[in-house]
Design a protein around this motif. Structure first.
Motif, PDB file in Angstrom:
ATOM      1  N   PHE A   1       0.815  -1.204   0.000  1.00  0.00           N
ATOM      2  CA  PHE A   1       0.000   0.000   0.000  1.00  0.00           C
ATOM      3  C   PHE A   1       0.857   1.266   0.000  1.00  0.00           C
ATOM      4  O   PHE A   1       0.446   2.291  -0.550  1.00  0.00           O
ATOM      5  CB  PHE A   1      -0.960  -0.008   1.192  1.00  0.00           C
ATOM      6  N   ASP A   2       2.049   1.194   0.584  1.00  0.00           N
ATOM      7  CA  ASP A   2       2.921   2.361   0.603  1.00  0.00           C
ATOM      8  C   ASP A   2       3.336   2.743  -0.816  1.00  0.00           C
ATOM      9  O   ASP A   2       3.350   3.925  -1.175  1.00  0.00           O
ATOM     10  CB  ASP A   2       4.159   2.083   1.458  1.00  0.00           C
ATOM     11  N   THR A   3       3.667   1.740  -1.634  1.00  0.00           N
ATOM     12  CA  THR A   3       4.079   2.020  -3.008  1.00  0.00           C
ATOM     13  C   THR A   3       2.887   2.229  -3.924  1.00  0.00           C
ATOM     14  O   THR A   3       2.805   3.235  -4.637  1.00  0.00           O
ATOM     15  CB  THR A   3       4.950   0.870  -3.548  1.00  0.00           C
ATOM     16  N   ASN A   4       1.955   1.289  -3.921  1.00  0.00           N
ATOM     17  CA  ASN A   4       0.892   1.288  -4.924  1.00  0.00           C
ATOM     18  C   ASN A   4      -0.215   2.293  -4.670  1.00  0.00           C
ATOM     19  O   ASN A   4      -0.917   2.675  -5.611  1.00  0.00           O
ATOM     20  CB  ASN A   4       0.275  -0.113  -5.021  1.00  0.00           C
ATOM     21  N   ALA A   5      -0.386   2.723  -3.432  1.00  0.00           N
ATOM     22  CA  ALA A   5      -1.466   3.668  -3.121  1.00  0.00           C
ATOM     23  C   ALA A   5      -0.939   4.962  -2.506  1.00  0.00           C
ATOM     24  O   ALA A   5      -1.151   6.044  -3.040  1.00  0.00           O
ATOM     25  CB  ALA A   5      -2.485   3.007  -2.188  1.00  0.00           C
ATOM     26  N   ALA A   6      -0.220   4.846  -1.379  1.00  0.00           N
ATOM     27  CA  ALA A   6       0.298   6.062  -0.740  1.00  0.00           C
ATOM     28  C   ALA A   6       1.285   6.790  -1.648  1.00  0.00           C
ATOM     29  O   ALA A   6       1.333   8.027  -1.661  1.00  0.00           O
ATOM     30  CB  ALA A   6       0.965   5.714   0.593  1.00  0.00           C
ATOM     31  N   GLY A   7       2.048   6.033  -2.431  1.00  0.00           N
ATOM     32  CA  GLY A   7       2.980   6.661  -3.370  1.00  0.00           C
ATOM     33  C   GLY A   7       2.265   7.532  -4.379  1.00  0.00           C
ATOM     34  O   GLY A   7       2.747   8.605  -4.766  1.00  0.00           O
ATOM     35  N   LEU A   8       1.097   7.081  -4.807  1.00  0.00           N
ATOM     36  CA  LEU A   8       0.282   7.866  -5.733  1.00  0.00           C
ATOM     37  C   LEU A   8      -0.114   9.203  -5.089  1.00  0.00           C
ATOM     38  O   LEU A   8      -0.076  10.252  -5.738  1.00  0.00           O
ATOM     39  CB  LEU A   8      -0.949   7.047  -6.117  1.00  0.00           C
ATOM     40  N   VAL A   9      -0.487   9.155  -3.813  1.00  0.00           N
ATOM     41  CA  VAL A   9      -0.874  10.378  -3.113  1.00  0.00           C
ATOM     42  C   VAL A   9       0.324  11.318  -2.983  1.00  0.00           C
ATOM     43  O   VAL A   9       0.215  12.528  -3.239  1.00  0.00           O
ATOM     44  CB  VAL A   9      -1.451  10.051  -1.723  1.00  0.00           C
ATOM     45  N   ARG A  10       1.472  10.776  -2.590  1.00  0.00           N
ATOM     46  CA  ARG A  10       2.660  11.624  -2.425  1.00  0.00           C
ATOM     47  C   ARG A  10       2.992  12.363  -3.718  1.00  0.00           C
ATOM     48  O   ARG A  10       3.225  13.584  -3.718  1.00  0.00           O
ATOM     49  CB  ARG A  10       3.864  10.776  -1.999  1.00  0.00           C
ATOM     50  N   VAL A  11       3.049  11.624  -4.809  1.00  0.00           N
ATOM     51  CA  VAL A  11       3.456  12.228  -6.075  1.00  0.00           C
ATOM     52  C   VAL A  11       2.393  13.188  -6.595  1.00  0.00           C
ATOM     53  O   VAL A  11       2.725  14.280  -7.088  1.00  0.00           O
ATOM     54  CB  VAL A  11       3.773  11.135  -7.116  1.00  0.00           C
ATOM     55  N   THR A  12       1.135  12.817  -6.479  1.00  0.00           N
ATOM     56  CA  THR A  12       0.069  13.704  -6.953  1.00  0.00           C
ATOM     57  C   THR A  12       0.066  15.009  -6.179  1.00  0.00           C
ATOM     58  O   THR A  12      -0.004  16.103  -6.774  1.00  0.00           O
ATOM     59  CB  THR A  12      -1.301  13.019  -6.841  1.00  0.00           C
ATOM     60  N   GLU A  13       0.127  14.923  -4.864  1.00  0.00           N
ATOM     61  CA  GLU A  13       0.106  16.146  -4.058  1.00  0.00           C
ATOM     62  C   GLU A  13       1.302  17.040  -4.366  1.00  0.00           C
ATOM     63  O   GLU A  13       1.170  18.268  -4.428  1.00  0.00           O
ATOM     64  CB  GLU A  13       0.078  15.794  -2.574  1.00  0.00           C
ATOM     65  N   ALA A  14       2.462  16.436  -4.590  1.00  0.00           N
ATOM     66  CA  ALA A  14       3.670  17.218  -4.865  1.00  0.00           C
ATOM     67  C   ALA A  14       3.637  17.876  -6.242  1.00  0.00           C
ATOM     68  O   ALA A  14       4.253  18.929  -6.447  1.00  0.00           O
ATOM     69  CB  ALA A  14       4.905  16.321  -4.750  1.00  0.00           C
ATOM     70  N   THR A  15       2.918  17.264  -7.177  1.00  0.00           N
ATOM     71  CA  THR A  15       2.934  17.775  -8.548  1.00  0.00           C
ATOM     72  C   THR A  15       1.690  18.573  -8.923  1.00  0.00           C
ATOM     73  O   THR A  15       1.638  19.146 -10.019  1.00  0.00           O
ATOM     74  CB  THR A  15       3.109  16.622  -9.560  1.00  0.00           C
ATOM     75  N   LEU A  16       0.706  18.641  -8.050  1.00  0.00           N
ATOM     76  CA  LEU A  16      -0.511  19.396  -8.373  1.00  0.00           C
ATOM     77  C   LEU A  16      -0.222  20.845  -8.782  1.00  0.00           C
ATOM     78  O   LEU A  16      -0.807  21.330  -9.768  1.00  0.00           O
ATOM     79  CB  LEU A  16      -1.488  19.370  -7.199  1.00  0.00           C
ATOM     80  N   PRO A  17       0.651  21.577  -8.082  1.00  0.00           N
ATOM     81  CA  PRO A  17       0.924  22.953  -8.529  1.00  0.00           C
ATOM     82  C   PRO A  17       1.500  23.011  -9.942  1.00  0.00           C
ATOM     83  O   PRO A  17       1.193  23.934 -10.704  1.00  0.00           O
ATOM     84  CB  PRO A  17       1.936  23.460  -7.489  1.00  0.00           C
ATOM     85  N   LEU A  18       2.316  22.030 -10.309  1.00  0.00           N
ATOM     86  CA  LEU A  18       2.897  21.996 -11.645  1.00  0.00           C
ATOM     87  C   LEU A  18       1.853  21.621 -12.683  1.00  0.00           C
ATOM     88  O   LEU A  18       1.858  22.140 -13.812  1.00  0.00           O
ATOM     89  CB  LEU A  18       4.055  20.996 -11.690  1.00  0.00           C
ATOM     90  N   LEU A  19       0.942  20.726 -12.334  1.00  0.00           N
ATOM     91  CA  LEU A  19      -0.132  20.360 -13.249  1.00  0.00           C
ATOM     92  C   LEU A  19      -1.089  21.534 -13.479  1.00  0.00           C
ATOM     93  O   LEU A  19      -1.579  21.739 -14.599  1.00  0.00           O
ATOM     94  CB  LEU A  19      -0.904  19.160 -12.687  1.00  0.00           C
TER      95      LEU A  19
END
Length: 227
Positions: free
Chosen positions: A97-115
């Motif tokens: 879950f850390d890689t397949n789910a929580a990792g998705l949250v980490r990357v999405t939250e970090a890149t939202l301003p760039l998106l």
């Protein structure tokens, strides 16, 4: 030019997808945990390597900063990093879950301003129909016989997160993709799947559909999948 970030892209589906997007004219940031392998992979296809471990907050934040300083925006984020945990233990569940789910949250939250700085932003999650309640309850589907509960559960979470992000951010297109059974390091012990290059072709065809793909859906190369 489309600015793209792909996680877990030094090999397999991620690498082949990055290669095709570079060939299509994208400026690709190839994310990988291992600096040596990631650098070699990026150089081999004309991408730019960025050190990125989706299970590490600092690594994700640093990767987003690299992209921000270089480009100021992201047009496409592809969540490809994933693990297959077959041992049914608490520690294995946390890793899955850390890689397949929580990792998705980490990357999405970090890149939202760039998106948000993009004129046509999109996020593609390499999920799985193994996480579809519909697929795993139909005996005529291959997912029915798959004994990988942590993988299935974490991919169900990844698809749900994709849907929830689509609802929360309607200005960004979020799509979960079933890539098709592929022969990668994850499935080596199972002896199944088509070459990663064929799967990458399917993924890039979905990406090329752009706004024709409805946000907040799970789909494969043939169309939407119930889940």
């Amino acid at each position: 030019m489309t600015i793209t970030l792909i996680t877990g892209a030094n090999k397999g589906i991620g690498y082949e997808t990055a290669k095709r997007l570079v060939d299509a004219g994208h400026r690709v940031f190839l994310g990988a945990r291992d600096v040596e392998r990631g650098t070699a992979a990026a150089e081999s296809i004309g991408a730019r390597f960025v050190q990125l471990d989706v299970t590490d907050d600092a690594s994700v934040a640093a990767a987003a900063t690299v992209v921000a300083e270089a480009e100021g925006r992201l047009d496409l984020v592809i969540h490809n990093a994933g693990v297959l945990e077959l041992e049914l233990t608490g520690s294995a569940a946390l890793r899955a879950f850390d890689t397949n789910a929580a990792g998705l949250v980490r990357v999405t939250e970090a890149t939202l301003p760039l998106l948000r700085a993009s004129a046509d932003p999109a996020v593609v999650t390499i999920s799985s129909s193994a996480g579809s309640f519909w697929a795993v309850t139909h005996p005529d589907r291959p997912e029915y016989a798959l004994a990988a509960p942590l993988y299935s559960a974490s991919k169900a979470a990844a698809t749900m997160l994709t849907l929830q992000y689509a609802k929360a951010h309607p200005e960004i297109r979020f799509v979960a993709v079933e890539p098709g059974t592929t022969a990668t390091d994850l499935t080596a012990g199972l002896g199944i799947g088509r070459p990663p290059a064929e799967t990458a072709n399917a993924i890039t065809r979905i990406i090329d559909l752009g706004g024709a793909v409805r946000s907040g859906t799970l789909r494969d190369e043939f169309g939407p999948i119930a889940w």
